[in-house]
Design a protein around this motif. Structure first.
Motif, PDB file in Angstrom:
ATOM      1  N   THR B  82       0.980  -1.366  -0.372  1.00 17.41           N
ATOM      2  CA  THR B  82       0.066  -0.447  -0.279  1.00 17.41           C
ATOM      3  C   THR B  82       1.045   1.472   0.186  1.00 17.41           C
ATOM      4  O   THR B  82       0.665   2.714  -0.961  1.00 17.41           O
ATOM      5  CB  THR B  82      -0.799   0.274   1.151  1.00 17.41           C
ATOM      6  OG1 THR B  82      -1.165  -1.422   1.493  1.00 17.41           O
ATOM      7  CG2 THR B  82      -1.593   1.160   0.957  1.00 17.41           C
ATOM      8  N   PHE B  83       2.028   0.960   1.001  1.00 17.54           N
ATOM      9  CA  PHE B  83       2.715   2.645   1.085  1.00 17.54           C
ATOM     10  C   PHE B  83       3.795   2.463  -0.425  1.00 17.54           C
ATOM     11  O   PHE B  83       3.882   3.503  -0.761  1.00 17.54           O
ATOM     12  CB  PHE B  83       2.970   2.676   2.227  1.00 17.54           C
ATOM     13  CG  PHE B  83       2.699   2.448   3.264  1.00 17.54           C
ATOM     14  CD1 PHE B  83       1.312   3.233   3.341  1.00 17.54           C
ATOM     15  CD2 PHE B  83       2.375   1.444   4.291  1.00 17.54           C
ATOM     16  CE1 PHE B  83       0.927   3.587   4.647  1.00 17.54           C
ATOM     17  CE2 PHE B  83       1.313   1.780   5.605  1.00 17.54           C
ATOM     18  CZ  PHE B  83       0.171   2.746   6.094  1.00 17.54           C
ATOM     19  N   ARG B  84       4.208   1.599  -0.692  1.00 17.30           N
ATOM     20  CA  ARG B  84       5.117   1.607  -1.467  1.00 17.30           C
ATOM     21  C   ARG B  84       4.499   1.591  -2.814  1.00 17.30           C
ATOM     22  O   ARG B  84       4.767   3.121  -3.363  1.00 17.30           O
ATOM     23  CB  ARG B  84       5.779   0.655  -1.834  1.00 17.30           C
ATOM     24  CG  ARG B  84       6.672  -0.146  -1.305  1.00 17.30           C
ATOM     25  CD  ARG B  84       6.802  -1.590  -1.924  1.00 17.30           C
ATOM     26  NE  ARG B  84       8.922  -1.830  -0.664  1.00 17.30           N
ATOM     27  CZ  ARG B  84       8.939  -3.342  -1.338  1.00 17.30           C
ATOM     28  NH1 ARG B  84       8.866  -4.312  -2.085  1.00 17.30           N
ATOM     29  NH2 ARG B  84      10.017  -3.742  -0.911  1.00 17.30           N
ATOM     30  N   THR B  85       2.996   1.471  -3.331  1.00 13.76           N
ATOM     31  CA  THR B  85       2.061   2.716  -4.229  1.00 13.76           C
ATOM     32  C   THR B  85       2.115   3.825  -3.754  1.00 13.76           C
ATOM     33  O   THR B  85       2.513   4.396  -5.030  1.00 13.76           O
ATOM     34  CB  THR B  85       0.549   1.517  -3.847  1.00 13.76           C
ATOM     35  OG1 THR B  85       1.183   0.338  -4.194  1.00 13.76           O
ATOM     36  CG2 THR B  85       0.165   1.839  -5.562  1.00 13.76           C
ATOM     37  N   ALA B  86       1.554   4.272  -1.987  1.00 13.31           N
ATOM     38  CA  ALA B  86       1.807   5.411  -2.386  1.00 13.31           C
ATOM     39  C   ALA B  86       2.155   6.654  -2.574  1.00 13.31           C
ATOM     40  O   ALA B  86       2.494   7.463  -2.791  1.00 13.31           O
ATOM     41  CB  ALA B  86       0.725   6.209  -0.644  1.00 13.31           C
ATOM     42  N   THR B  87       3.776   5.337  -2.256  1.00 18.85           N
ATOM     43  CA  THR B  87       5.018   6.896  -2.582  1.00 18.85           C
ATOM     44  C   THR B  87       5.189   6.796  -3.948  1.00 18.85           C
ATOM     45  O   THR B  87       6.351   7.770  -4.517  1.00 18.85           O
ATOM     46  CB  THR B  87       6.417   5.852  -2.278  1.00 18.85           C
ATOM     47  OG1 THR B  87       6.081   5.884  -0.707  1.00 18.85           O
ATOM     48  CG2 THR B  87       7.650   6.669  -1.954  1.00 18.85           C
ATOM     49  N   SER B  88       4.747   5.477  -4.814  1.00 16.09           N
ATOM     50  CA  SER B  88       5.705   5.804  -6.521  1.00 16.09           C
ATOM     51  C   SER B  88       4.341   6.907  -6.886  1.00 16.09           C
ATOM     52  O   SER B  88       4.900   7.411  -7.741  1.00 16.09           O
ATOM     53  CB  SER B  88       4.995   4.626  -7.045  1.00 16.09           C
ATOM     54  OG  SER B  88       5.117   4.216  -8.302  1.00 16.09           O
TER      55      SER B  88
END
Lengths: 285, 661, 194
Positions: B82-88
Motif C-alpha cells: 500500500t505504502f510503496r504504491t502511495a510513494t510511487s
C-alpha cells in the motif's frame, strides 16, 4: 549395583507376605537390597487430603534419605507409596517453588532431594530390566495349566508411572507367562479396589471388590495376582465376607505376584509368606 | 547518526485506532522523530492506510519536497505494498520507502507503555538512518507459464482441475494412488442431502480423464520442485503398475486369470473388510480404468516362479513386468496442493477397544459396509455375519482431546448423523449417538439433525469413557458395554450394544511434512498447511504461486473443499491471466572486478542461481533464480557480492540507528 | 428484594441466586490444584463415566467441576461427594482437556478441612485425619493403633464387625502391637512442625 529398598508401612504389617516373598525372589535372582534407614510413612492419600505441604515433605524426606544413603535407585513395592514417590519427584522437578521450600525443610535434618535417586517398582526391575527370558530360566516348577488374572489396580500404573502401558498393562501378565502360566485377559485389571473404603464406606468398598473377584472368576482365573498391599488385602481378607453378604461365592486365591514367582522358582512356601494368608492360597500339585 | 545531505525524510506514525496508540505514545514518537537528522516532516495519523492517509503522503511530498518516506505502523506483510504504491504515486521511486512494524513488534507484545514507546523510538530511528541510503530500484517482470500442476486427486483436486482446464489452461493432475477420487469415492451417501457419493463424484472423475486440457498422472508422486512463481520445474515419479496404461482397457480378464484363484490380500479400498488379488483394480469406477500389480504380494515378484497366467490372459499385451519408476519433468507456472488428510488411527484411543473387540468399527469401515458396492453388498452385518440389533456411534474419537488431537474435526457430527440414518435404514437397530457438543453449522445441517431427532435415534450428551465386554447382568452379556455419563441427566449409564462405530477425526496426512518441505510452504502447529492469512488469503501460501485447497489446510467437508478448490483455481487463473509476475529487486549481484573466482558462493546457493563463467573466470548470478536469501553475500570472502535493499551501508546504518541514540 | 422474599423464592427449589455464590471459589481451587485448567472443562462427563465410584456420589465429578467454577462452595464442600474419591486417577488420565481431576478433588478436601465444612460424622475424613495425626506422632502407621483410634473417633460399635478379622490377622502375625518403628521420631516431628 546397589538397590535401596523402601518397604512402607503395609509391608511391615498386613502386607508382610509381600515383603517376605519379594525379598526371597530378589535374593534368588541375586539382587541385593538395602533398606532405607529410619524411613517414614509416605502419607498415602490421606496426607494429600489434609495438607499438601506435609504430604510432599514426608515423602521427600524418604527420597532425601535415599540420596544420603547413596544409591542410584530405590525400589518401592507398594503401589500407593510408589505413586506418592513419583508425584513428589514430579512436583519437585517441575515447580521450583516447591523444590526450594521442601528442600529447606529437609535441610534441618541434614537432607535434600535433587532428583538423583530413581524410583523403581519391582515389576519394572524384573520385566523391563531383567526381562522375561531371564525369569523363565529361573523356573523350576512351571505353572502349567494355571490361569492367572493379573490385577494392577490404580496407582501402580497411573498417572505418573511409565514402566507399563497405562491403558493395557502387561508386566504382571509377562511374569505369569514367564512362570509357565496362562494370563487371563479381562477388562477390570486396572479398576480401583476402593482403597481404604472397605474400612470407611464398607458397603461400597465390598461391592467394588465383589465385581473384581466376580469378573476374574467368571473369566476362568484360578488365581488373582497383585502388586499392591491394599488391593491384596481387600481382595483376600474381605472375600469371605463379600461372598456371605452378597450371597455369591467369589472366593479365589489372591496372591502377590512375587508369591506366584516364588512357587514357580521352587522357593519353599514358608519363605513366601503363604502361611500368613487368610483365604485359600494356591496349592501346587 | 549517519547522514545523507540529499535525503529529505517524511515520517508518519499510525495510531491503528487503539491497536498502536493504546500502548505506544504516538505523539511522543512523532515529536522525537521530527528532531532526527534528515527528517523534514513528522506526523501522527489515526489510519495511515486509509485514502486520506495515503493522499497526505502525496501532498507532503509536493509541498515539502520529500524524497524518502518512513511509515511506522503494522506488519509489512499487510501494508508494505500500500505504502510503496502511495510513494510511487507521489512521484518517488517506491524503494525510497521503509516500513517500521510497531504493532506486532511493540504495541501488541508489551504491557508497559513507557517501554513500548521507547522501543518504538528505537525502531523508528533505525529505519530513518537506513532509508537515507536507499537506492532507486525497479521491479523485474517475469512471464508466467500458464500450465498448472495440481497435487492430489480427491474431490478438491478434481474440482480445481476441471475449473482451470475449463478456462482453457493446461493442467497436470498428480495422484499417488492408482485412481483418483480420494476418500469421497469410499463414501456411500453425502450429508445432508443423502446424494449417492459415487453418483455425483464419478461423472467428475471421468470428466477429468476425458478433458483434453488435463493430463492425469495417477500412481505418481512429485519428487522434486525447483524454480519460482510463474516458472516452476517439477519432477514427477511415476510408479510402475507393470501394466502399460495406454494398452489396458480394464476388461478384468487378467484378474480372473490370476494364479490366485481366491482373493487373499487385504483390500485397501474396502478398509480391509474384503480381499483382493495381487493383480487388481481398486474399485469398479476407478479412474483411470487400468489394473495394476501389487509387487509385494505377486508371486512373480516374490519368487520369479509364476506362470504369469494374468499376462497370458491379456489379449492386448499390456503387461510389462520389467517396468521401473519413471521420472517425468514438467514446467508449470502455478501449483495447487490438494493433498488431503488422513483419518485418526482408532488404535490410538485404546479405551474404545478398536482392534481388541471385533465389533468395534471405524466410521470409514461402516461407510463401506453400508455401500452397495462394498464388501457385503450393502448389507450391514458384523464380522460374525450377524445383523446388529443395537449400535452405538461415538463422536469425537481423536478430536477435541489434548492427548490425541486438540481440534474439532468439523465433519464427524454430520457424518455420524448420516451414518445413524443409514444404519437405521439398513438394520432398524436401536441407534445411540454419543456426542460432546452437536456441531451442525451449514446449510441444511441443523435441519438434518432435526430429522434424525425425529427418527427415533437416541442422543446422549457425554464423552464415552470406555467400551468393554464387562457385563454386569444377562442383558449385557455378550455385548459391548458403553460407559458414559448422560450429562444432561447427570447419571452414569451403561449401554450394551452389538456394534460400536468410532467417528474418527481428521488429521494431517502422514506425508504432510515432506510435502511442506518440498514445496517450501509452512504448516500450522497441528500440521495442516498454513494459509497466508486465515481470513483474507485462505487458499494462498507464503510461497507465491502455490495454493492450497481442501482438507490439507484443515478439517473440512465436501462443500467447503469444493468451494476452496474453486477459490484456489481462481487465484491461479488470476495470476496466469495477468501474464507476468513482478519480482522483488532484493536480488544479489557480483561486482566482477572484485570476484576472485573461488566459486564458494556457487555451492552455498540453495537455489542454484550462481554459475561460473569459465571465459571470464568469474561467478555470475541469474537474477531470475535468485531469491534474495543473502547466503552468498555473507559467504563471499572478497566482498564482491552485493544484495539490493541490503547493502552494507544500509544494514550498518540501520544497526547504528538501532543502537545509538 | 428483601431477604425474606428471597428466601421464599429459593428454599428447596432449583434456583440459585448470584448473591449466594462464592465468585472466587473456582479461582481458589484452581490455584490450590496447581493451576488446574478447571475453566477449560467442556463438561463432557468422561470423568464421571470413568470413575468407579461416581455411581455412589450425590454429584458426578463433572457436576462438581461445574459447581466449583460457578461458585457453589457451600454445596460442594459440605457434601460427601469429594470424600468418595479414592484417588484412582482414572478421570485424570482420561480427561480430554488434561484437567487433573484427582488433584482438584484433593484441593476440595483440603479446602473443606480448612473451612471446617466437611460432612460431619462421615467416616472418610475421620480416617484421613486419624491417619494424619498417627503419622505425625510416630512417623509410621501401625494398623492396630490407626484403626482403633479411627473407630474411637467415628463409631466404636462399628469396630465390632471387624473384630474377628483383626484377631485372625493378629494370629497370622500380620498385625502387631510392637512393630519396629523409627528411632528418631522427635526429629521427624520437629521437621513437620517447622
Amino acid at each position: 549395583m546397589k538397590y535401596l529398598y523402601y518397604p512402607g508401612c503395609s509391608l511391615k504389617s498386613s502386607g508382610k507376605h509381600y515383603e517376605i516373598s519379594l525379598l526371597a525372589v530378589l535374593q534368588k535372582l541375586g539382587i541385593e537390597v538395602e533398606e532405607l534407614e529410619n524411613w517414614n510413612c509416605c502419607g498415602a492419600t490421606n496426607y494429600m487430603s489434609i495438607n499438601e505441604n506435609y504430604a510432599l515433605e514426608i515423602t521427600a524426606r524418604n527420597l532425601g534419605i535415599a540420596e544420603k544413603q547413596g544409591g542410584d535407585e530405590v525400589i518401592v513395592p507398594c503401589a500407593a507409596c510408589f505413586m506418592g514417590f513419583l508425584k513428589t519427584q514430579k512436583y519437585m522437578e517441575s515447580e521450583s517453588g516447591i523444590r526450594d521450600r521442601v528442600n529447606q525443610i529437609l535441610n534441618h535434618s541434614g537432607l535434600s532431594y535433587n532428583g538423583k535417586v530413581q524410583i523403581r517398582h519391582p515389576l519394572d526391575l524384573l520385566v523391563n530390566q531383567l526381562g522375561a527370558d531371564a525369569l523363565t530360566r529361573t523356573v523350576e516348577m512351571p505353572l502349567k495349566d494355571l490361569k492367572v488374572a493379573s490385577y494392577y489396580g490404580c496407582q501402580l500404573i497411573r498417572p505418573y508411572a511409565t514402566f507399563d502401558d497405562q491403558w493395557n498393562p502387561h508386566t504382571m501378565d509377562d511374569i505369569a507367562r514367564a512362570m509357565g502360566a496362562t494370563p487371563v485377559d479381562w477388562p477390570l485389571k486396572s479398576r480401583c479396589c476402593s482403597g481404604s473404603m472397605t474400612s470407611t464406606m464398607t458397603d461400597i468398598g465390598l461391592r467394588m471388590n465383589y465385581v473384581i473377584l466376580k469378573e476374574a472368576k467368571s473369566r476362568g482365573a484360578d488365581v488373582i495376582i497383585t502388586a499392591c498391599p491394599l488391593c491384596q488385602f481387600n481382595l483376600e481378607c474381605f472375600q469371605g465376607k463379600i461372598s456371605r453378604k452378597l450371597k455369591d461365592d467369589v472366593r479365589i486365591p489372591v496372591m502377590y505376584f512375587t508369591q506366584l514367582m516364588g512357587l514357580a522358582m521352587g522357593i519353599p512356601a514358608k519363605k513366601l509368606g503363604l502361611k500368613q494368608m487368610l483365604s485359600p492360597s494356591l496349592v501346587l500339585n | 547518526m549517519p547522514v545523507n545531505e540529499e535525503a529529505r525524510v517524511g515520517f508518519y506514525i499510525c495510531h491503528c485506532g487503539h491497536n498502536i496508540a493504546n500502548m505506544v505514545d504516538v505523539t511522543a514518537v512523532a515529536e522525537y522523530a521530527a528532531k532526527l537528522p534528515n527528517v523534514v516532516l513528522s506526523r501522527d495519523y489515526k489510519y495511515m492506510c486509509s485514502d486520506p492517509g495515503q493522499e497526505m503522503i502525496a501532498k507532503d511530498v509536493e509541498v515539502f519536497k520529500l524524497n524518502r518516506i518512513v511509515v511506522a505502523s503494522c506488519s509489512p506483510l499487510l501494508h508494505e505494498n500500500t505504502f510503496r504504491t502511495a510513494t510511487s504515486k507521489a512521484g518517488i521511486n517506491q524503494f525510497y520507502f521503509q516500513m517500521v512494524n510497531i504493532r506486532e513488534n511493540a504495541s501488541w507484545v508489551h504491557e508497559d507503555k513507557e517501554m513500548a514507546t521507547l522501543k518504538a523510538k528505537d525502531l523508528v530511528r533505525a529505519a530513518i538512518s537506513r532509508v537515507v541510503f536507499h537506492k532507486a530500484l525497479e521491479k523485474k517482470k517475469v512471464p508466467v507459464n500458464p500450465d498448472v500442476l495440481i497435487v492430489g486427486g480427491g474431490i478438491s483436486g478434481i474440482s480445481a482441475a476441471l475449473t482451470i482446464a475449463n478456462a482453457g489452461k493446461k493442467v497436470y493432475l498428480v495422484e499417488k494412488e492408482p485412481t483418483i477420487g480420494g476418500y469421497m469415492a469410499k463414501f456411500d451417501k453425502t450429508f445432508p442431502t443423502l446424494d449417492c457419493a459415487a453418483c455425483i463424484l464419478t461423472p467428475k472423475m471421468s470428466a477429468v480423464l476425458k478433458h483434453p486440457g488435463i493430463t492425469l498422472l495417477s500412481y505418481s508422486e512429485v519428487s522434486a520442485v525447483d524454480g519460482y512463481v510463474g516458472n516452476y520445474h517439477v519432477k514427477v515419479t511415476r510408479k510402475p503398475r507393470y501394466i502399460i496404461e495406454e494398452k489396458c482397457v480394464g476388461c478384468f480378464a487378467c484378474i480372473d486369470a490370476c494364479i490366485f484363484k481366491e482373493a487373499k490380500f487385504s483390500d485397501e479400498f474396502n478398509e480391509g473388510l474384503s480381499k483382493r488379488k495381487p493383480v487388481y483394480i481398486p474399485f469398479p469406477q476407478a479412474t483411470p480404468q487400468v489394473v495394476l500389480i501389487d509387487d509385494k504380494t505377486c508371486i512373480h515378484f516374490k519368487t520369479g516362479k509364476c506362470p504369469q497366467t494374468c499376462a497370458k490372459a491379456c489379449d492386448r499385451n499390456a503387461f510389462d513386468f520389467d517396468q521401473k519408476p519413471v521420472v517425468q519433468e514438467l514446467e508449470v507456472g502455478t501449483i495447487l496442493l490438494c493433498t488431503g488428510f488422513q483419518p485418526f488411527d482408532a488404535a490410538r484411543a485404546p479405551y474404545y477397544g478398536y482392534g481388541r473387540y471385533s465389533n468395534v468399527y471405524t466410521s470409514l469401515e461402516v461407510e463401506r459396509l453400508v455401500n452397495a458396492s462394498g464388501p457385503t453388498g450393502g448389507h450391514v452385518v458384523l464380522r460374525d455375519k450377524s445383523k446388529p440389533k443395537s449400535i452405538g456411534i461415538i463422536h469425537c474419537v481423536g478430536s477435541r482431546d489434548e492427548k490425541t488431537n486438540k481440534w474439532c474435526s468439523r465433519v464427524c457430527c454430520m457424518y455420524s448423523l448420516k451414518l445413524a440414518h443409514l444404519l437405521k435404514e439398513h438394520t432398524d437397530a436401536e441407534i445411540y449417538n454419543f456426542y460432546i457438543d452437536m456441531r451442525t453449522p451449514g446449510k441444511g445441517y441443523e435441519e438434518f439433525y432435526d430429522k434424525l431427532l425425529n427418527e427415533g435415534v437416541h442422543f446422549i450428551r457425554g464423552r464415552v469413557a470406555e467400551v468393554s465386554d464387562w457385563a454386569i447382568n444377562d442383558h449385557e452379556k455378550g455385548k459391548l458395554v458403553i460407559r458414559v455419563e448422560d450429562t444432561l441427566i447427570g447419571m452414569v449409564r451403561r449401554i450394551p450394544v452389538d456394534m460400536v462405530v468410532l467417528a474418527v477425526g481428521i488429521e494431517p496426512g502422514k506425508d504432510a511434512q515432506d510435502i511442506r518441505r518440498m514445496f517450501n510452504i509452512s504448516c500450522s502447529n497441528e500440521g495442516f498447511f498454513l494459509e497466508r492469512h486465515p481470513k483474507l488469503a485462505p487458499v494462498e501460501t507464503f510461497t507465491d504461486g502455490i495454493y492450497i485447497a481442501g482438507a490439507c489446510q484443515g478439517p473440512r467437508d465436501i462443500p467447503d473443499s469444493v468451494a476452496q478448490a474453486g477459490a484456489a483455481a481462481a487465484q491461479a487463473l488470476a495470476l496466469i491471466d495477468s501474464g507476468f509476475v513482478e519480482l522483488e529487486p532484493n536480488t544479489a549481484f557480483i561486482t566482477e572486478e572484485l570476484c576472485c573466482g573461488c566459486q564458494v558462493c556457487i555451492n552455498m546457493c540453495p537455489y542454484h542461481a550462481i554459475t561460473f563463467d569459465d571465459g571470464k573466470g568469474k561467478s555470475h548470478i541469474n537474477e531470475a533464480l535468485c531469491k534474495g536469501c543473502g547466503t552468498c553475500v555473507a559467504a563471499c570472502g572478497s566482498g564482491a557480492i552485493t544484495q539490493n535493499l541490503f547493502e552494507d551501508q544500509q544494514i550498518l546504518s540501520e544497526i547504528y540507528g538501532l543502537l545509538v541514540e | 428484594m428483601n431477604a425474606s422474599s428471597s428466601e421464599i423464592l429459593t428454599q428447596g427449589l432449583t434456583v440459585k441466586l448470584e448473591a449466594d455464590l462464592d465468585k472466587n471459589f473456582g479461582e481458589t481451587i484452581a490455584r490450590e490444584a496447581h493451576g488446574e485448567k478447571l475453566f477449560g472443562c467442556i463438561q463432557c462427563g468422561n470423568c464421571s463415566a470413568a470413575c468407579p465410584l461416581s455411581v455412589w456420589m450425590d454429584y458426578t465429578p463433572r457436576k462438581v467441576i461445574a459447581m466449583v467454577r460457578a461458585g457453589f462452595k457451600q454445596e460442594v464442600l459440605s457434601n460427601r461427594t469429594v470424600w468418595l474419591c479414592a484417588s484412582c486417577y482414572q478421570c485424570t488420565v482420561e480427561c480430554p482437556k488434561g484437567i487433573k481431576i484427582t488433584d482438584v478433588m484433593y484441593a476440595l478436601k483440603r479446602e473443606a478441612i480448612e473451612n471446617k465444612i466437611y460432612p460431619k460424622n462421615f467416616p472418610v475424613p475421620i480416617l484421613a485425619r486419624t491417619f494424619y495425626s498417627e503419622v505425625k506422632r510416630t512417623g509410621r502407621i501401625n494398623e492396630i493403633f490407626l484403626l482403633t483410634n479411627y473407630y474411637l473417633r467415628y463409631n466404636i460399635f462399628k469396630m465390632l464387625g471387624y473384630a474377628s478379622l483383626g484377631v485372625r490377622l493378629f494370629m497370622k502375625r500380620r498385625l502387631s502391637l510392637f512393630e519396629k518403628g523409627m528411632t528418631n521420631r522427635k526429629e521427624f516431628r520437629s521437621m513437620l512442625n517447622q
